[in-house]
Design a protein around this motif. Structure first.
Motif, PDB file in Angstrom:
ATOM      1  N   VAL A   1       0.825  -1.210   0.000  1.00 27.33           N
ATOM      2  CA  VAL A   1       0.000   0.000   0.000  1.00 27.33           C
ATOM      3  C   VAL A   1       0.864   1.268   0.000  1.00 27.33           C
ATOM      4  O   VAL A   1       0.353   2.363   0.181  1.00 27.33           O
ATOM      5  CB  VAL A   1      -0.999   0.028   1.183  1.00 27.33           C
ATOM      6  N   ALA A   2       2.191   1.094  -0.214  1.00 26.21           N
ATOM      7  CA  ALA A   2       3.077   2.275  -0.242  1.00 26.21           C
ATOM      8  C   ALA A   2       2.659   3.173  -1.409  1.00 26.21           C
ATOM      9  O   ALA A   2       2.349   2.686  -2.498  1.00 26.21           O
ATOM     10  CB  ALA A   2       4.527   1.824  -0.428  1.00 26.21           C
ATOM     11  N   GLY A   3       2.623   4.479  -1.153  1.00 20.96           N
ATOM     12  CA  GLY A   3       2.248   5.416  -2.225  1.00 20.96           C
ATOM     13  C   GLY A   3       3.328   5.492  -3.295  1.00 20.96           C
ATOM     14  O   GLY A   3       4.420   4.937  -3.133  1.00 20.96           O
ATOM     15  N   LYS A   4       3.011   6.194  -4.389  1.00 20.72           N
ATOM     16  CA  LYS A   4       3.960   6.299  -5.516  1.00 20.72           C
ATOM     17  C   LYS A   4       5.277   6.948  -5.083  1.00 20.72           C
ATOM     18  O   LYS A   4       6.348   6.591  -5.546  1.00 20.72           O
ATOM     19  CB  LYS A   4       3.327   7.135  -6.644  1.00 20.72           C
TER      20      LYS A   4
ATOM     21  N   GLU B   1     -14.154   0.992  -3.333  1.00 18.77           N
ATOM     22  CA  GLU B   1     -13.280  -0.128  -3.645  1.00 18.77           C
ATOM     23  C   GLU B   1     -13.409  -0.540  -5.105  1.00 18.77           C
ATOM     24  O   GLU B   1     -14.442  -0.334  -5.736  1.00 18.77           O
ATOM     25  CB  GLU B   1     -13.608  -1.333  -2.750  1.00 18.77           C
ATOM     26  N   GLY B   2     -12.313  -1.129  -5.611  1.00 18.08           N
ATOM     27  CA  GLY B   2     -12.336  -1.758  -6.917  1.00 18.08           C
ATOM     28  C   GLY B   2     -11.782  -3.162  -6.714  1.00 18.08           C
ATOM     29  O   GLY B   2     -11.475  -3.545  -5.581  1.00 18.08           O
ATOM     30  N   CYS B   3     -11.672  -3.933  -7.773  1.00 16.06           N
ATOM     31  CA  CYS B   3     -11.126  -5.285  -7.664  1.00 16.06           C
ATOM     32  C   CYS B   3     -10.565  -5.682  -9.020  1.00 16.06           C
ATOM     33  O   CYS B   3     -11.209  -5.467 -10.051  1.00 16.06           O
ATOM     34  CB  CYS B   3     -12.222  -6.259  -7.241  1.00 16.06           C
ATOM     35  N   LEU B   4      -9.389  -6.264  -9.013  1.00 16.85           N
ATOM     36  CA  LEU B   4      -8.756  -6.639 -10.282  1.00 16.85           C
ATOM     37  C   LEU B   4      -9.546  -7.751 -10.979  1.00 16.85           C
ATOM     38  O   LEU B   4      -9.363  -7.994 -12.165  1.00 16.85           O
ATOM     39  CB  LEU B   4      -7.307  -7.065 -10.025  1.00 16.85           C
ATOM     40  N   SER B   5     -10.445  -8.406 -10.212  1.00 15.14           N
ATOM     41  CA  SER B   5     -11.260  -9.462 -10.826  1.00 15.14           C
ATOM     42  C   SER B   5     -12.603  -8.935 -11.334  1.00 15.14           C
ATOM     43  O   SER B   5     -13.384  -9.689 -11.923  1.00 15.14           O
ATOM     44  CB  SER B   5     -11.479 -10.604  -9.816  1.00 15.14           C
ATOM     45  N   LEU B   6     -12.876  -7.652 -11.064  1.00 15.52           N
ATOM     46  CA  LEU B   6     -14.076  -6.988 -11.599  1.00 15.52           C
ATOM     47  C   LEU B   6     -13.600  -5.663 -12.214  1.00 15.52           C
ATOM     48  O   LEU B   6     -13.908  -4.576 -11.691  1.00 15.52           O
ATOM     49  CB  LEU B   6     -15.108  -6.714 -10.517  1.00 15.52           C
ATOM     50  N   PRO B   7     -12.844  -5.755 -13.305  1.00 17.36           N
ATOM     51  CA  PRO B   7     -12.196  -4.561 -13.842  1.00 17.36           C
ATOM     52  C   PRO B   7     -13.186  -3.449 -14.204  1.00 17.36           C
ATOM     53  O   PRO B   7     -14.245  -3.726 -14.765  1.00 17.36           O
ATOM     54  CB  PRO B   7     -11.471  -5.068 -15.095  1.00 17.36           C
TER      55      PRO B   7
ATOM     56  N   GLY C   1      -7.451   2.385   7.908  1.00 20.50           N
ATOM     57  CA  GLY C   1      -7.210   3.132   6.663  1.00 20.50           C
ATOM     58  C   GLY C   1      -7.087   2.200   5.465  1.00 20.50           C
ATOM     59  O   GLY C   1      -7.684   1.118   5.445  1.00 20.50           O
ATOM     60  N   LEU C   2      -6.296   2.632   4.485  1.00 18.02           N
ATOM     61  CA  LEU C   2      -6.186   1.881   3.222  1.00 18.02           C
ATOM     62  C   LEU C   2      -5.629   0.483   3.482  1.00 18.02           C
ATOM     63  O   LEU C   2      -6.120  -0.503   2.904  1.00 18.02           O
ATOM     64  CB  LEU C   2      -5.272   2.644   2.250  1.00 18.02           C
TER      65      LEU C   2
END
Ligand code: K2U
Ligand code: ZN
Length: 176
Positions: A66-69, A95-101, A131-132
């Motif tokens: 979860v480290a920022g850029k 939230e998003g999910c890599l399995s529900l692009p 948090g995140l």
């Protein structure tokens, strides 16, 4: 070789709905081979978390960073992660999910959790997260139980989001 990317399974693949099994003695080689590939897959997505079921493995293994850029990478590999306590206080985050692009929704989860897991060398660890990091851990541990973020939405919202995803994936395969 060791950090070759893996294909990420997409909903409605039934392997995303299975409960993953505890990593046991004898799984060491499989975990040591899989973890770096999960990290490579996660960074390439890009994502900040990934659970083994998302790459077709039924092991209770998650990776996250979860480290920022602006910060140096801080990859974590968690074996058999377990939430041992959670606050009544809740927090809402999109939230998003890599399995529900391409699908996003606000999800309500406990604001802070207590977690225990094992490192690759088998040593036991504990920590608190909020948090995140807290959301990402809950999202990834859900994956180990065959639970997706849409399962925390109302049936109406879940069905709308799944219908939209199916339509977009169908259009994509048509264009391919
Ligand atoms: O498990 C996954 O599919 C990766 C998830 C992890 C995640 C979801 C929601 C909130 C936190 C983590 C994401 O696709 S990683 C993409 C991402 C990047 C930054 C912030 C939120 C999600
Ligand atoms: Zn996910």
């Amino acid at each position: 070789m060791n950090d070759e990317k893996l294909p990420i399974l997409l909903v409605p693949d039934t392997r995303l709905r299975q409960k993953a099994r505890l990593i046991a003695p004898g799984d060491e080689d499989a975990v040591r081979a899989l973890a770096p590939r999960m990290l490579a897959t996660m960074y390439a997505a890009p994502g900040i978390g990934l659970a083994a079921p998302q790459v077709g493995s039924n092991l209770r293994l998650i990776v996250l960073d979860v480290a920022g850029k602006e910060e140096p990478p801080a990859p974590m590999i968690l074996v058999n992660p377990e939430i041992t306590a959670a606050t009544k206080e809740m927090a809402i985050r999109e939230e998003g999910c890599l399995s529900l692009p391409g699908q996003y929704a606000d999800v309500e989860r406990p604001a802070r959790i207590k977690l225990r897991w094992q490192e690759l060398d088998g040593s036991k660890r504990e920590m608190e997260a909020e948090g995140l990091l807290g959301v990402c851990l809950q999202h990834e541990i859900d994956h180990l139980n065959g639970v997706l973020f849409v399962d925390h939405l109302s049936a109406l919202k879940r069905n709308m989001l799944l219908r939209k995803l199916a339509k977009e994936l169908k259009a994509k395969t048509r264009d391919d």
